[in-house]
Design an enzyme around this catalytic site. Structure first.
Site, PDB file in Angstrom:
ATOM      1  N   GLN A   1       0.860  -1.186   0.000  1.00  0.00           N
ATOM      2  CA  GLN A   1       0.000   0.000   0.000  1.00  0.00           C
ATOM      3  C   GLN A   1       0.898   1.237   0.000  1.00  0.00           C
ATOM      4  OE1 GLN A   1      -2.299   1.580   3.363  1.00  0.00           O
ATOM      5  NE2 GLN A   1      -4.131   1.473   2.100  1.00  0.00           N
TER       6      GLN A   1
ATOM      7  N   TYR B   1      -5.717  11.185   3.826  1.00  0.00           N
ATOM      8  CA  TYR B   1      -4.308  11.436   3.483  1.00  0.00           C
ATOM      9  C   TYR B   1      -4.232  12.159   2.134  1.00  0.00           C
ATOM     10  CZ  TYR B   1      -3.589   8.584   7.569  1.00  0.00           C
ATOM     11  OH  TYR B   1      -3.627   8.130   8.859  1.00  0.00           O
TER      12      TYR B   1
ATOM     13  N   ARG C   1      -7.505   2.305  -2.692  1.00  0.00           N
ATOM     14  CA  ARG C   1      -8.418   2.345  -1.546  1.00  0.00           C
ATOM     15  C   ARG C   1      -9.019   3.740  -1.451  1.00  0.00           C
ATOM     16  NH1 ARG C   1      -7.814   0.345   4.777  1.00  0.00           N
ATOM     17  NH2 ARG C   1      -9.527  -1.115   4.455  1.00  0.00           N
TER      18      ARG C   1
ATOM     19  N   GLY D   1      -9.123  -6.758   8.981  1.00  0.00           N
ATOM     20  CA  GLY D   1      -8.040  -6.055   9.663  1.00  0.00           C
ATOM     21  C   GLY D   1      -7.739  -6.662  11.022  1.00  0.00           C
ATOM     22  N   ARG D   2      -8.342  -6.058  12.061  1.00  0.00           N
ATOM     23  CA  ARG D   2      -8.001  -6.441  13.438  1.00  0.00           C
ATOM     24  C   ARG D   2      -8.129  -7.930  13.725  1.00  0.00           C
ATOM     25  NH1 ARG D   2     -11.693  -1.599  15.338  1.00  0.00           N
ATOM     26  NH2 ARG D   2     -12.683  -2.392  13.447  1.00  0.00           N
TER      27      ARG D   2
HETATM   28  C1  LIG Z   1      -3.720  -0.751  13.808  1.00  0.00           C
HETATM   29  C2  LIG Z   1      -4.395  -0.349  12.542  1.00  0.00           C
HETATM   30  C3  LIG Z   1      -3.654   0.251  11.533  1.00  0.00           C
HETATM   31  C4  LIG Z   1      -4.252   0.617  10.312  1.00  0.00           C
HETATM   32  N1  LIG Z   1      -3.477   1.121   9.319  1.00  0.00           N
HETATM   33  C5  LIG Z   1      -4.006   1.326   8.092  1.00  0.00           C
HETATM   34  C6  LIG Z   1      -3.185   1.646   6.996  1.00  0.00           C
HETATM   35  O1  LIG Z   1      -1.945   1.711   7.101  1.00  0.00           O
HETATM   36  N2  LIG Z   1      -3.786   1.859   5.801  1.00  0.00           N
HETATM   37  C7  LIG Z   1      -5.147   1.774   5.643  1.00  0.00           C
HETATM   38  O2  LIG Z   1      -5.650   1.983   4.538  1.00  0.00           O
HETATM   39  N3  LIG Z   1      -5.955   1.427   6.667  1.00  0.00           N
HETATM   40  C8  LIG Z   1      -5.421   1.176   7.872  1.00  0.00           C
HETATM   41  N4  LIG Z   1      -6.216   0.734   8.898  1.00  0.00           N
HETATM   42  C9  LIG Z   1      -7.634   0.410   8.625  1.00  0.00           C
HETATM   43  C10 LIG Z   1      -7.751  -1.094   8.306  1.00  0.00           C
HETATM   44  O3  LIG Z   1      -7.174  -1.396   7.049  1.00  0.00           O
HETATM   45  C11 LIG Z   1      -9.220  -1.580   8.271  1.00  0.00           C
HETATM   46  O4  LIG Z   1      -9.894  -0.915   7.246  1.00  0.00           O
HETATM   47  C12 LIG Z   1      -9.927  -1.333   9.585  1.00  0.00           C
HETATM   48  O5  LIG Z   1      -9.188  -1.875  10.670  1.00  0.00           O
HETATM   49  C13 LIG Z   1     -11.333  -1.933   9.598  1.00  0.00           C
HETATM   50  O6  LIG Z   1     -11.291  -3.319   9.387  1.00  0.00           O
HETATM   51  P1  LIG Z   1     -11.486  -4.348  10.635  1.00  0.00           P
HETATM   52  O7  LIG Z   1     -12.785  -3.965  11.296  1.00  0.00           O
HETATM   53  O8  LIG Z   1     -11.543  -5.701   9.970  1.00  0.00           O
HETATM   54  O9  LIG Z   1     -10.334  -4.150  11.547  1.00  0.00           O
HETATM   55  C14 LIG Z   1      -5.643   0.401  10.124  1.00  0.00           C
HETATM   56  C15 LIG Z   1      -6.388  -0.164  11.153  1.00  0.00           C
HETATM   57  C16 LIG Z   1      -5.788  -0.557  12.331  1.00  0.00           C
HETATM   58  C17 LIG Z   1      -6.617  -1.227  13.400  1.00  0.00           C
END
Ligand SMILES: Cc1cc2nc3c(=O)[nH]c(=O)nc-3n(C[C@H](O)[C@H](O)[C@H](O)COP(=O)(O)O)c2cc1C
Length: 343
Positions: free
Chosen positions: A99, A178, A223, A312-313
């Site tokens: 990314q 961003y 994205r 994600g998480r």
């Molecule tokens: C610790 C953390 C770091 C993240 N860093 C990014 C990132 O670098 N780029 C991005 O597009 N989204 C980032 N996100 C958003 C995640 O890609 C994702 O969309 C978000 O956690 C929701 O999905 P989930 O409910 O499955 O966690 C981040 C989320 C978390 C929790």
């Protein structure tokens, strides 16, 4: 769960073993030279059973930084560090996109060797810079024409470096307030030249970035968070920008459009979730993301809202997420404390 575990063809020469994508997640664990570590390689390799890994956001130039220890893709050392990561993921049968990212105004001179962050317009961001002792964000410097060209070139160089580092493709980070997203919103883009003032002009930067990146690497996703409003004030006029942009993306030869992180919400003015809105206008592969359980992901895919789901998480809490789903085993719940370590 067979819907999630079915293979998917992203393009003629890129097949995914299942429809579960690892969402990009910043972990701030790169070295001080912003080089990925062996520990990061093992962290990604443990998740190689996902159909596609999207790495944590990776900065395209030194002035793109906004957080500590986020990796880059602009130095030879960084390319070599990422090569270790992609090799480990490929050895385990995985696919991995980088990314690529520029923070724009979501930054501070503390990360930029004393320089001001750049943005489409000199519009201040309020709030505290994370992981600092109460430092506040400030007013960025409006980009000149040559700044814009330099940043587009930096995205292209990062894409070329991603190819050399063995990535299967790149995802342009156009979400979450961003730099790319700053061009797409009226609050942050108040330009009156060719880069602002209308949906067409406001979309020009991202379309030029896509074009430049596509010249360097075959597989390119993006994205977007049309109604995400992280680091951004809401404005109903923004929808017209995304209505225009999403239709333009149909002819850009992208691998996919990926929703940002708010799919557990329905918005009246886009008549549904962010993914459903993207799906209506963008006619090819869509990745949904945001608070999906495996069960909700299956329902969402069976509704036809998206082709793939980014997790994600739960993937931080369960490196063996895919194996657990295959075996019908319960998932370990995620806790923020898990962010302290790369497991
Ligand atoms: C610790 C953390 C770091 C993240 N860093 C990014 C990132 O670098 N780029 C991005 O597009 N989204 C980032 N996100 C958003 C995640 O890609 C994702 O969309 C978000 O956690 C929701 O999905 P989930 O409910 O499955 O966690 C981040 C989320 C978390 C929790």
């Amino acid at each position: 769960m067979n819907t999630l575990l079915a293979p998917f063809t992203l393009s003629d020469n890129l097949s995914l073993t299942n429809r579960i994508v690892m969402a990009p997640m910043t972990r701030s664990m790169a070295t001080d030279a912003l080089v990925p570590t062996q520990e990061m390689a093992e962290y990604y390799a443990r998740r190689a059973e996902t159909g596609l890994i999207i790495t944590e956001a990776t900065i395209v130039a030194p002035l793109a930084q906004g957080y500590p220890n986020t990796p880059g893709l602009f130095s030879e050392e960084q390319v070599a560090g990422w090569k270790v990561v992609t090799d480990r993921v490929h050895e385990r049968g995985g696919k991995i996109f980088a990314q690529i990212w520029h923070c724009g105004r979501v930054s501070h001179p503390v990360y930029l060797g004393g320089e001001l962050p750049v943005a489409p317009s000199a519009v201040a961001l309020s709030g505290r810079v994370p992981r600092t002792d109460g430092i506040q964000y400030g007013t960025p410097r409006a980009m000149t024409e040559s700044d814009i060209t330099a940043v587009i070139d930096a995205f292209a160089l990062a894409a070329a470096n991603a190819r050399r580092a063995g990535f299967d493709g790149v995802e342009i980070h156009g979400a979450n307030g961003y730099l790319v997203d700053q061009f797409l919103h009226w609050e942050t883009n108040q330009r009156t030249d060719a880069w602002g003032g209308s949906p067409e002009n406001m979309s020009r930067f991202v379309l030029d970035v896509i074009n430049a990146v596509k010249n360097e690497i075959e597989h390119v996703g993006i994205r977007l968070t049309p109604v995400g409003y992280l680091h951004m004030a809401e404005n109903p006029k923004d929808k017209a920008v995304f209505d225009y942009l999403l239709q333009q993306l149909n002819t850009c030869g992208l691998s996919y459009v990926h929703t940002g992180s708010e799919d557990d919400r329905v918005f009246n003015y886009i008549e549904g979730s962010m993914t459903q809105y993207i799906r209506r206008l963008y006619k090819s592969t869509v990745i949904a993301s945001g608070s999906y359980t495996p069960e909700r992901a299956v329902t969402m895919m069976e509704n036809g809202d998206a082709d793939l789901v980014a997790i994600g998480r739960p993937l931080i809490a369960n490196p063996d997420y895919v194996g657990k789903i295959q075996a019908g085993l319960p998932l370990t719940p995620y806790h923020n404390a898990m962010l302290n370590q790369l497991v």
